[in-house]
Design an enzyme around this catalytic site. Sequence first.
Site, PDB file in Angstrom:
ATOM      1  N   THR A 137      45.703 -11.630   7.709  1.00  0.00           N
ATOM      2  CA  THR A 137      47.002 -12.231   7.981  1.00  0.00           C
ATOM      3  C   THR A 137      48.107 -11.435   7.323  1.00  0.00           C
ATOM      4  OG1 THR A 137      47.209 -13.651   6.050  1.00  0.00           O
ATOM      5  CG2 THR A 137      45.912 -14.487   7.884  1.00  0.00           C
ATOM      6  N   THR A 170      40.169  -9.259   3.461  1.00  0.00           N
ATOM      7  CA  THR A 170      39.847  -8.480   2.259  1.00  0.00           C
ATOM      8  C   THR A 170      38.378  -8.526   1.852  1.00  0.00           C
ATOM      9  OG1 THR A 170      40.459 -10.374   0.892  1.00  0.00           O
ATOM     10  CG2 THR A 170      42.146  -8.692   1.264  1.00  0.00           C
ATOM     11  N   ASP A 171      37.657  -9.561   2.283  1.00  0.00           N
ATOM     12  CA  ASP A 171      36.297  -9.715   1.753  1.00  0.00           C
ATOM     13  C   ASP A 171      35.415  -8.491   1.981  1.00  0.00           C
ATOM     14  OD1 ASP A 171      37.042 -12.163   0.916  1.00  0.00           O
ATOM     15  OD2 ASP A 171      35.495 -13.286   1.998  1.00  0.00           O
ATOM     16  N   LYS A 206      36.181  -4.593  -3.832  1.00  0.00           N
ATOM     17  CA  LYS A 206      36.892  -5.829  -4.178  1.00  0.00           C
ATOM     18  C   LYS A 206      36.230  -6.415  -5.421  1.00  0.00           C
ATOM     19  CE  LYS A 206      38.411 -10.270  -2.312  1.00  0.00           C
ATOM     20  NZ  LYS A 206      38.478 -11.169  -1.155  1.00  0.00           N
TER      21      LYS A 206
END
Lengths: 677, 461
Positions: free
Chosen positions: B107, B183-184, B262
Amino acid sequence: MPPDVTAELSLLYGAYALMMKPFKSYEDMTAEDYTAIGLKCGLEVHQQLLTTRKLFCRCPAGRYGSDYDAEILRHMRPTLSELGEYDGTALMEKKTRKNIHYRLHRDTVCTYDIDDTPPFFPDPYAIDIALELSLQLGLGIVSEIHIARKQYLDGSIPAGFQRTAIIGVTGSIPYLDRRIGITQLSIEEDSCREVSDIGHDRIYLTDRLGMPLIEVVTDPDMRTPQELAEVCQVIRWLCRSTGKVRTGYGAARQDVNVSVEGGTRIEIKGVPQITRIPLLVYNEAMRQCALLHIRDTLKQRGITKDTLNCTTHDVTRAVYRTPYGPIRTAVDLGHRVKCVTLHGFAELLNYTTQEHTIFAKEFSDRVRVIACLTELPNMVHSDTASEQLSVRDWKGIRKRTQAGDNDALILVWGDEADTTTACQEIIIRATEATIGVPNDTRQAHKDGTTGFERVLPGAERMYPDTDLPPITIDADRLEGIRSQLSTPPWDRQDRYRTLNVPKESIAPLSASPRANLFETLIDELKIDPVFAAVVLMQRFKCFSRDGLHPEQLTDQQIQSVFAALAQNKLTRRGVVRAFRWHLLATRHNQDGAIDIADVAADLAEKLYSQDELNFMITQTLEQSRTIEFPDSGAHHRFVIGIVMREVGSVVESATVLRLIEDAMRSHQPQDNQEEVA
Amino acid sequence: MVEDRLKGYRNISRDVLSKYKVGIWSDVEIEATNGRFRGLILPRSETADDAHIVIKLITGYNIGIATATITNITEHGRREVQYKIAEQEFPTDPNKPNITLFGTGGTIASRLDYRTGAVIPAFSPGELYGSVPELADACNLRTEKLYGVFSENMGPEQYIKLAEKIGEEIAKGVDGIVIGHGTDTMHHTAAILTFMVQNPPIPIVMVGSQRSSDRPSSDAALNLIKAVKVAAEGDIAEILVCMYGPTSDQYDLLHRGTRVRKMHSSYRSAFRTIGDIPLAMVDLDGIHELRDDYHRRRDDREVSINTAFEEKVTMVYYYPNMKPDIIDAIVEKGYRGIVIAGTGLGHINKPIYEAVKRATDKGVHVYMTVQTLWGYVQMYVYETGREIMELGVVPAANMLPEVAYMKLCWTLGQTDDRDEVRRIMLTPISDEITDREPYNGYLIFQGAIPEVQEFLRTIKR
């Protein structure tokens, strides 16, 4: 306070003379005067709840301090509302381009507070307190709590929004002979405390951030500033009567909503003391009337939203040589000086809008808040006397801007970007002047006036919180709370009046956490209500003043002492003495190992027989015979003092007095016989 | 039509709405045993229960009312609300670079989906320009939505299409590509794209946001503005990840696609380069390179796209007490490659040696990486390491486990020859294996230590 310049202005402005409407002084305003201007006001009472943790995280609640371990920097961007609109306030804050600094202390802040971790489920105890208060206010209780995000782009919350949820809507409370509508009660997280806001840098402390609080919103049902303050007090007492809210400076704050006929609902934010409310309301009412008058005057001059003409010029060169300090400094720094010409506005900028405040301040506030020209003075205008800029300076400016005598000029200075924003804002404010009272949120000043804080946000700033699901309030939970509800303070107050409770104790006692105890004392132990009220309110207050801590006494402890009174083991004097001795003993013995029942029992043990009392009195009379007293009355008082100190806790003073009088009569020396007769 | 007007309401709540002839967007007064409520009926999230009706009060708040408490509903009118993102035409300027933005589901600007309560991304150039007008300062933007999936649902099909699309855009002559991504698994996609798209002439920048773009403090716009800047003006022609750098709103870091990971579930600054230093810092003033060993932007349109991918590859995160049957089961199910994340320098326990031996004997390719993430596999230090290598396990140096996984998928998509697989795996394409770890590649500060406290106390400029 009617501005006394009409005549002078008529001369200056000829046909455009301002028809000044006198506005009575604060002291002279009557309820009828407020009715005449159509004053309507309402409240938003914010009250922190007494919980152990913050609302949406597990940080401890109620630890304050300005010390900090770390600092972070954020910027805010407006986002779309659920219904796809941008909020006006949000857009305003975007214009300010603020760097927002947060000071963090490791004991009070976690990654939730800085919006780097999603929320935890809200503290159920805080919700219970909110439900309890909602029921007390007679609100319709929601069955499912939907957490919303209320946007705050001023940075007062690092996420850019406050999590908040409605608990109940539409209720009322009694006030005088009518009812005041309660719009809603919501539960929300508290915001940061502002440290400073200079130029483009705003600094916040985060210790208060995330504390649970409730907001009670009233309908605009109050008709005078005094009524508003009184209703605020009623709501405060209600909150306190639960014993589950925080007290102290800043634990309760209110926003005040004010409008007059033809005006706009204006919100005055964060008033910490109720006593300050009336003057703020008065000044806001006056301001709205003044702004409406200015609008009408503009209309008479043919200036409306559509015909308004404002022009902007860079006049740096025209004031290049001015000796006027602030502009001098700006010019030396290489900043720009810009002039907005408000065509046809001459003399309006001097119009009084609040006590000691003129219309020009409306412009200055906008320039300060939105263009971040925070160093005051941040503008000068052509309606002021020439003590700031010389006649020659003004002449040069008028020449450069081609302004006429009927035009007002406002000068601002600063860097290119800020002065550009400032000029735009001045024009926006001038446009609003042609419409009436703009939708502001205003800050309360100490002198009772208000200043622009931001554009009043609308419903557009609400957004459903997608991080937490709705929380169901099941019927059992609600019934459990309902069954434990205590009598609301207003009902208690009615009863206290019939019981003759001293006037000054009625309101505090009704809202005191001891109110239930008071009922028990008078209903079950049959204690005299006046005595019980005096002890619980006034005596305890004296103890606090003496550095003792009566708030540490449990209801049970207090009740045991009053029970001794009911059983005639202690006198009233003995009751007060038992509390004092116990509190003194606990202060010296921090372990609190001293049982108040023991203190009371110790006192009560010394029950005296009639013979013992007579003996004590006779002894005292004998021993005092050697002392010289100015008259027999003094002797009488001396003996009473000695005996009461010894037995006052357990023997009623009336008994002691009677016995002493009997004894003195029988011991009276012969030569004084006549006198007594 | 009736269907639409009861969106999200099921069973009981649906019946109640039907009974009173109201639906979503009805302005209603609800009488209930708990009180009276006035507001606009909203669609209900499909995952929520069927026992409540949601209304929006005039104040903008939403509340839920239990159907069991409702005694009457009166409709006062209807007010349908269309959620629109302010759309403005994205300006074009022939002097500005042309950038293509691919959307995969992250998003940037977004709106709420009433059915799920989740957010739906805004994506057209007009919508983006309405939300992030700064983008027009740097480029002419074309957008193309490839998929709308959460990043955990990205897989080979998406990787391959994305790689092919990148090839097409390069051929068309764009000056840079930005890929919006959840982002995961952004670092997984960055790794596989590095192998599938080699030697690109332009920057290919992956970007996302850790805090959703529907909040004022979101990092979405900040990251996007910087990613577009890197794609439009940057000189680094590689697969890059551009994400929030420090704790404060100051700069983004540019990470090489094979060394990024991440490292926090929610922090803005979750993305870190592991075992090395980032390529550059990006702020509003520009791109500040931290090293110069990168592939430079070129004018040609050469790029090699190789979308090979073998799906029968798995990763095993070793733990004490691991039983051999796990490995046997994997082999039995036909897996052709296993990446082990071993302890310490790359170890597993003795009981599973035999199972690993059985696997390699059957031709399964087994590679060793480290759970510590930082540091190299070094299997000579201890006797056990040497024994494990004897079993046919290949040490993968300082390749991150996820990167090794992606590379093994890609490699086995091309060949099954043991030596060739080994050669491809151990020949770095873009620093997935480095010769040396810089002394400042591994820095994990510990809070409360005086010098760290001092560092955190003020915002560094």
